[in-house]
Design a protein around this motif. Structure first.
Motif, short mmCIF file in Angstrom:
data_model
loop_
_atom_site.label_atom_id
_atom_site.label_comp_id
_atom_site.label_asym_id
_atom_site.label_seq_id
_atom_site.Cartn_x
_atom_site.Cartn_y
_atom_site.Cartn_z
N ARG A 1 0.84 -1.21 0.00
CA ARG A 1 0.00 0.00 0.00
C ARG A 1 0.87 1.26 0.00
NH1 ARG A 1 -3.04 -2.85 4.87
NH2 ARG A 1 -3.95 -4.56 3.66
N TRP B 1 1.39 2.32 -3.36
CA TRP B 1 0.23 3.01 -3.96
C TRP B 1 0.23 4.50 -3.60
CZ3 TRP B 1 -4.12 -0.65 -1.74
CH2 TRP B 1 -3.91 -1.96 -2.23
N LYS C 1 2.70 6.32 -5.67
CA LYS C 1 2.21 6.46 -7.05
C LYS C 1 1.26 7.63 -7.22
CE LYS C 1 2.21 1.92 -9.23
NZ LYS C 1 1.36 0.86 -9.82
N SER D 1 -5.47 7.73 -3.01
CA SER D 1 -5.18 8.78 -3.99
C SER D 1 -5.58 10.17 -3.52
CB SER D 1 -5.90 8.47 -5.30
OG SER D 1 -5.83 9.58 -6.16
N TRP E 1 -11.24 -0.55 -4.86
CA TRP E 1 -10.20 0.46 -4.71
C TRP E 1 -10.48 1.53 -5.73
CZ3 TRP E 1 -7.52 -0.74 -0.53
CH2 TRP E 1 -7.31 -2.08 -0.19
N ARG F 1 -6.00 -0.54 -10.66
CA ARG F 1 -5.12 -1.63 -10.25
C ARG F 1 -4.57 -2.40 -11.43
NH1 ARG F 1 -5.65 -3.09 -5.10
NH2 ARG F 1 -3.68 -4.06 -5.61
#
Lengths: 422, 422
Positions: free
Chosen positions: A144, A147, A150, A343, B405, B410
């Motif tokens: 995670r 993520w 990112k 995000s 998500w 993904r």
């Protein structure tokens, strides 16, 4: 380490100049430098200026370091947008399992509270988290972490709260510590033992356990900077929350709180009374609550991701809070039950489309204001001389695009303390 | 080309078995194979089965092709989820500029219609699109093609409609053709000359131009498979829309329509009367409209991205449509004004959280049903023997995670006609 120069950002969003969290019109002052550049030495920002000026300094520098030319790296950003890495001030990073069954149930029309009553919700995550070893939780959370990077995030706050026993809460906090040490993401730990009442204890017994056993150990092992409480009907009432947070304060932990999410429960006022750093959620907070936060200088942390993912309609009233002069923060609330998103660009999109914040306001709330809410406003959250070189580069020409395109972050590259990590 | 084997998907979502678009409970039948694999030869699917069975076939094959061992590639998917590449049946891919100013105005509380009346909205995009050369539009759209692939999409429909002169509409359609030829994304072209009335012509004059000049050229040059109309107050009324679509039908174009987005305007009924392939938007369609679509077998294309991005509350009534037996489709409506997202996973998230579709229903609507709505149900949209090997691999273990998500797709890798393109 050495020296790194980033040149030719179409817009370098510095957010420079704030000595405290931004309020009102200040939220829109991004301090954009066109064709901007950043000079970084040993992970710290040494110069933020036009690319021309950075290049001039670079020429001076390269003569000094000519003995070690590989210590000097120059990156042409090709007209992209550059901003401080996002600071995500509210996440539940470490947990076992997922909540796909709850997700499917909600699609069938069940509410969050119905699902919790049916023995799912937080409780199912607690069971999976307890069953997992520290190493397993570390491996899951490490994925995670990637993520978050990112999405352009370089600092997150992360809470315990899916253990609800002394050992399991410590286990989660140790995972957070290890992630902070071993990954490029800076992670600020929060103890949230009072996330829910475990099924085998009465609320009062559990409050005693939190205060008398958990908090002293957490403080002794320096496993958390903050203490948080879920102050809500069927979780912890105002008096229980007050007891826990007061005990935490005595142990020199700073305070945050999950308040007024499902009902206008008096949580904002409590956080003001206690001088908390933040009051988080606030979907149901009324004018009195907003006024209390204002007079006590508590920062509201708004979490539109959970409103969205739960399919609710009532977003926190960001405009009212901004007009009242509150130094708003935006965060993901990353968690498996109510906000499965890492995000920050998605949160910016929600803030602009659903809460009528401007892109500039949203960016301030997601960087410099979030940094102040974590007690790090002097170190991160803006691109200024002396700060950590935590930098996100976006594949666009105008900073508003970060919030405009949704569903696919426009992140191009990310630097954490001057090292490229994406 | 040669032979490619993909092995060890935790869940291989085949969507096999439908000879027509799925309705009702069929939408939930994903045909999942656990520990599944796919064998691909020369871009086509040759076998879809358990990994064991694919490996057995592989052994047989490799003895045959032993003379050319580099023609055989085996990929271990490592327990990821595999599904057909998304089919995005409604996009406005080709345009100049962006609509960041409109985006900021909406955050200040202006409506889509207020913005359009102030001379912004579609018209500002038309000006920028007219001013751009074919090559410039190609370069801009080529970047966007990469975004679609990143989201796991392998086929999109793309409309003209930001030109509104004969030459500018042709220019856009030629860009679409070139993108289809030169990129790995399959692009189905739609002529949408009737997207708005240009400022210098009366509505009736412009309808004449569309029918007498644009449509014949588009048909002659085979630049579009479909014709579309924006049937709405201040755009094209029902009679004007009927005239245009009837003329298009005579030229053997198939029909789609932007209908009932801002008001219940009679557009769904019109699409039913004309035997269109799809009726798109439908935010305001009533029961009669739904019944008309049902009896004429018109597929509804639902576009929750634009409801979200415009900050509106009224999503199309997906549950009612599914219960009425309509073969629903989900699409991004990718465009600069009202839905700046290329992400089908984001649309799945919106479908589940805001429209109460289940993850399985949403996946059917975004793949096999979308393929049928583009007249390609026999070629793409499911993983079945003989179909194009258009395949998306997701970094998760359960297909529901694709919708769960949100904000960061993904997607792990993507194959288009058997070639890895991401």
């Amino acid at each position: 380490m050495g020296t790194l120069a980033l040149l030719h950002a179409s817009q370098l969003v510095t957010l420079a100049g704030a000595k405290r969290p931004r309020i009102g019109k200040e939220l829109s002052e991004l301090g954009v430098i066109r064709d901007g550049g950043v000079l970084i030495r040993d992970g710290k920002i040494e110069l933020v200026a036009s690319s021309d000026e950075v290049e001039r300094n670079l020429t001076a520098l390269s003569s000094q370091v000519s003995g070690a030319p590989n210590q000097l790296e120059v990156v042409d950003l090709g007209g992209r947008v550059v901003a401080p890495g996002f600071v995500d001030a509210h996440t539940h990073l470490v947990f076992g399992g997922n909540r796909l069954d709850d997700f499917e149930r909600r699609a069938r029309g069940e509410t969050y509270e119905q699902i919790a009553k049916a023995g799912r919700g937080i409780w199912s995550t607690v069971q999976k988290t307890r069953a997992a070893t520290e190493q397993e939780l570390f491996e899951l959370a490490k994925k995670r972490v990637a993520w978050f990077l990112k999405c352009g995030t370089t600092t997150i706050e992360a809470k315990s709260g899916y253990g609800l026993t002394l050992e399991d809460e410590l286990k989660i906090l140790r995972v957070i510590r290890r992630l902070n040490d071993e990954t490029p993401l800076e992670i600020v730990p929060t103890f949230l033992g009072a996330h829910a009442v475990p099924r085998d204890l009465s609320p009062d017994k559990y409050v005693d356990l939190v205060i008398n056993e958990m908090l002293p150990r957490v403080a002794k092992e320096k496993l958390a900077e903050f203490c948080d409480v879920f102050c809500e009907r069927n979780y912890f009432d105002v008096e229980q929350s007050r007891k826990i947070l007061t005990a935490a304060k005595m142990l020199r932990l700073k305070l945050r709180g999950h308040v007024d999410q499902l009902s206008n429960f008096g949580g904002a006022k409590l956080m003001a009374d206690l001088g908390a750093m933040t009051a988080d959620h606030l979907e149901r907070t009324d004018e009195q609550g907003i006024a209390a936060l204002k007079s006590a200088k508590v920062q509201p942390v708004l979490l539109p991701g959970s409103v969205y993912a739960l399919g609710l309609k009532e977003y926190p009233r960001a405009r009212e809070m901004i007009e009242a002069g509150l130094p708003v923060v935006l965060a993901t609330d990353f968690n498996p039950g109510s906000s499965p998103t890492p995000s920050m660009p998605m949160i910016l999109s929600l803030a602009c489309t659903q809460m009528k914040m401007s892109p500039a306001e949203a960016i301030s709330a997601a960087t410099i204001n979030a940094a102040y809410s974590l007690g790090r406003g002097d170190r991160i959250g803006s691109l200024e001389v002396g700060k950590s070189a935590n930098i996100a580069v976006f594949d666009c020409e105008d900073y508003r695009e970060i919030a405009y395109w949704f569903g696919l972050p426009r992140t191009h590259s990310v630097y954490s303390v001057g090292e490229r990590v994406l």
